[in-house]
Scaffold this motif. Sequence first.
Motif, PDB file in Angstrom:
ATOM      1  N   VAL A  26      -6.660  -5.509   1.403  1.00 46.65           N
ATOM      2  CA  VAL A  26      -5.536  -5.974   0.581  1.00 46.65           C
ATOM      3  C   VAL A  26      -5.952  -5.838  -0.871  1.00 46.65           C
ATOM      4  O   VAL A  26      -7.012  -6.331  -1.256  1.00 46.65           O
ATOM      5  CB  VAL A  26      -5.170  -7.449   0.875  1.00 46.65           C
ATOM      6  N   GLN A  27      -5.125  -5.194  -1.680  1.00 42.94           N
ATOM      7  CA  GLN A  27      -5.497  -5.071  -3.090  1.00 42.94           C
ATOM      8  C   GLN A  27      -5.072  -6.310  -3.865  1.00 42.94           C
ATOM      9  O   GLN A  27      -3.890  -6.657  -3.921  1.00 42.94           O
ATOM     10  CB  GLN A  27      -4.900  -3.824  -3.737  1.00 42.94           C
ATOM     11  N   GLU A  28      -6.057  -6.971  -4.455  1.00 45.93           N
ATOM     12  CA  GLU A  28      -5.793  -8.144  -5.277  1.00 45.93           C
ATOM     13  C   GLU A  28      -5.217  -7.700  -6.623  1.00 45.93           C
ATOM     14  O   GLU A  28      -5.438  -6.577  -7.084  1.00 45.93           O
ATOM     15  CB  GLU A  28      -7.088  -8.932  -5.520  1.00 45.93           C
ATOM     16  N   ARG A  29      -4.467  -8.619  -7.277  1.00 49.55           N
ATOM     17  CA  ARG A  29      -3.909  -8.353  -8.596  1.00 49.55           C
ATOM     18  C   ARG A  29      -4.249  -9.507  -9.533  1.00 49.55           C
ATOM     19  O   ARG A  29      -4.130 -10.676  -9.154  1.00 49.55           O
ATOM     20  CB  ARG A  29      -2.383  -8.193  -8.526  1.00 49.55           C
ATOM     21  N   GLY A  51     -12.053  -3.465  -6.182  1.00 53.25           N
ATOM     22  CA  GLY A  51     -10.919  -2.557  -6.197  1.00 53.25           C
ATOM     23  C   GLY A  51      -9.608  -3.234  -6.504  1.00 53.25           C
ATOM     24  O   GLY A  51      -8.543  -2.772  -6.073  1.00 53.25           O
ATOM     25  N   ALA A  52      -9.654  -4.339  -7.240  1.00 51.41           N
ATOM     26  CA  ALA A  52      -8.432  -5.047  -7.612  1.00 51.41           C
ATOM     27  C   ALA A  52      -7.735  -4.325  -8.750  1.00 51.41           C
ATOM     28  O   ALA A  52      -8.324  -3.489  -9.445  1.00 51.41           O
ATOM     29  CB  ALA A  52      -8.754  -6.486  -8.007  1.00 51.41           C
ATOM     30  N   GLY A 102       0.796  -1.221   0.000  1.00 47.75           N
ATOM     31  CA  GLY A 102       0.000   0.000   0.000  1.00 47.75           C
ATOM     32  C   GLY A 102       0.828   1.271   0.000  1.00 47.75           C
ATOM     33  O   GLY A 102       0.584   2.196  -0.750  1.00 47.75           O
ATOM     34  N   LYS A 103       1.852   1.320   0.864  1.00 49.36           N
ATOM     35  CA  LYS A 103       2.649   2.536   0.939  1.00 49.36           C
ATOM     36  C   LYS A 103       3.376   2.790  -0.369  1.00 49.36           C
ATOM     37  O   LYS A 103       3.402   3.903  -0.874  1.00 49.36           O
ATOM     38  CB  LYS A 103       3.655   2.418   2.088  1.00 49.36           C
ATOM     39  N   GLN A 121     -10.457 -10.141  -1.478  1.00 51.53           N
ATOM     40  CA  GLN A 121     -10.386  -9.087  -0.481  1.00 51.53           C
ATOM     41  C   GLN A 121     -10.717  -7.748  -1.139  1.00 51.53           C
ATOM     42  O   GLN A 121     -10.351  -7.500  -2.284  1.00 51.53           O
ATOM     43  CB  GLN A 121      -8.988  -9.011   0.123  1.00 51.53           C
ATOM     44  N   HIS A 122     -11.393  -6.872  -0.397  1.00 52.22           N
ATOM     45  CA  HIS A 122     -11.588  -5.505  -0.867  1.00 52.22           C
ATOM     46  C   HIS A 122     -10.266  -4.752  -0.751  1.00 52.22           C
ATOM     47  O   HIS A 122      -9.461  -5.005   0.151  1.00 52.22           O
ATOM     48  CB  HIS A 122     -12.670  -4.806  -0.043  1.00 52.22           C
TER      49      HIS A 122
END
Length: 760
Positions: free
Chosen positions: A356-359, A383-384, A24-25, A351-352
């Motif tokens: 955690v952002q899915e790819r 939001g992937a 995320g960062k 996951q939203h």
Amino acid sequence: MEDVFDSSPWLNNAGGDTRLLHDGKGEEDLQESKSEEQQGSINQAEIPLRMENKHDSLRNLEQMPSPQKQQSLTDVNILGDFNNSNSIKRSSRSLFRREQASQTGPKQYPIKLAPATMLWTTSRDGAVQLRMEENAAESPLTVDQMFNQSVASYGNRIALGFSLRNHWETLTYSQYYKECRKAAKSFLKASLQRFHGVGILGFNSPEWFIAHIGAILAGGLAVGMYATNSPEACRHVADHCEANVLVVEHHHQLLKVLQIAHQLPHLKAIVQYKYAVEEHQPNIFSWKKFLELGKSISDIQLDEIIESQNANQCCTLIYTSGTTGVPKAVMLSHDNMTWTAKTAGQTVGLQHARKVQERVVSFLPVSHIAAQMMDIWIPMKFGAATYFAQPDALKGTLLNTLKEVRPTAFLGVPRVWEKIEERMKEIGAESSAFKKSIVKWAKGLGLQTSYNMMHGVTTRPCGYALANALVFKKVRALLGLDQCTKCFTGAAPITKETLDYFLSLRITIFELYGMSESTGPHTVSHQDFYRITSCGKEMAGCKTKLDKLNEEGSGEICFWGRHIFMGYLNMPGQTKEALDEAGWLHSGDLGRHDEDGFLYITGRIKELIITAGGENIAPVPIEDAVKEKLPIISNAMLIGDKRKFLSMFLTLKSYMDDQTGAPLDKLAPAAVAFCRRYGCSANTVSDVLNVKDPIIYKAIQNGIDAVNKDAISNAQKIQKWIILEKDFSIIGGELGPTMKLKRGVVLKMYKDIIESFYSD
């Protein structure tokens, strides 16, 4: 392991960028570090679009009136002067609402449903009743409503990633939505009429997605067209959906369209989204010129059209591949898309992005519902981030993309998994005896562990930690799947051999089952409910029934739920065949349930071979058994409908042309290894056929005999077989876009050989 697909890297120096994308960062830092560079490109064309043609003509469209003037709920003429103060206030309020939504979280939208009395329709502007449970938790949403929710929740998150000049570039969800609105305005300026098609012909890209969603926002019907389609196939789709605009990838696809453009009375514009436009004709636009086209369409005008859309009306057409006849246009509603995206994602544990952002990696044709749901709609809901592979992904470069992106979810059709398996086996065969022994030991533990976990046993055998460190972790990393917790397959049957192979490496492939007519998935496998060779259990809110059970407990699989399609466009007869009076979708597939409720596919009604003696035989299990016994065999097709006995076509594994995908004469390594094992020096298919080495033919016959030994009756034994001169392929017409066998095509192509089988 480094060259599983014999490919060379297509990204020179993306490791740093990719690393930043994975937490995320880093993602926020990346956005800040690239903001100046991206802002420049976004201001000019939103997506950098290579070379642009300065001479694209705008003159024929600049003076055109609003294309939806007569059909939208609010005539644009009554909206007043877009520059007057009242219009400015309305526009400002609209922008304020969007900004407020991005600051305060997801907005609750009103339910928008058009009046409907039936569960199906075949009219492009028709509406249907939704199959909603009494206490349905999910309210119907339009595509725009779902997209706005995502922008509000994940606006600064990466939505799309694409390679440009050997580096990853990205669009955030906010940028993605703005681009879709730009495309929508340009479609309106290009005279897109309500519920008319926008056909998209090309490989997956940001432009493909933006055109698809933009067409929906503009009130049209988004229509994906397979890049491998012939000009005639393109003509059928474009004419049937009454396409006003066709969007093509490059010059080659443009030439296809120009061949048939004179037969398309509704066609008003063509857009080329990649490379410079070489054909200087009125109403042929580069992507950059196309996006500029809609500048005169106001936000108010577009918002009026968006507000008039209803969740129970059509937004997308999915054309079936035509394996069983003329392609049909599957009408899917806004609710089909938005409800299925949420339900499927929740069922498989996505996951939203707030957590955690899915790819995911986009490489399968998004004109197919499985890829479209996996690459566009589910990522939008959760939001992937979707990253685009190169157009030659299936010819060798997919592995490089996987290693760059390291997806958390991955969908591959069975042939993709089989190619990975074949290449890994080839590499393993070249290893030292010591390494082979280590891998064999580890794979034994891996398979034991996988089966234990499948049955609820969580304890791991002694030595597992060492096997994981020495083999499993390294394999996953080399495949780019070290962060992938959800590996899926669907669109065609996969063999138990392939599933077992990956289970032995601690990679569980979860089977999905569904149809275009069910907006993709109906049953899914998941780590919490998995049985090998089963396609899992139905999603929440869906129902399954087995119609007309036979003695073995198999019946036709029927679906119920909000994912069921609206109907086939302009085909009421075919729609009534697919949907019964109670609204159940009849799949045409045969299946059975086990005692735990897991669904197993046992055959397809239209593929069933009914012998002259009246015995019903499902061909796929026999074909899979032959391929399992004989690693030299690429494709096997059983023949025998209305015949006295069964026969079979066999093709040998061979290399494919990197450019065309056509089968070559040169044998693939697995086929060469099979020949060498039996002392045959053949290196080509021609060598095998011309020499007809009795040892090789005897080895193949032994494999056939082994399959026959397990047959449940004499009628299910293969009596004759022949090796064909070339393997099946998409370009040859024997396989569909998802590598599904077109049996009818093969029967016609080789009818003389078939007759020779039964002439004695």
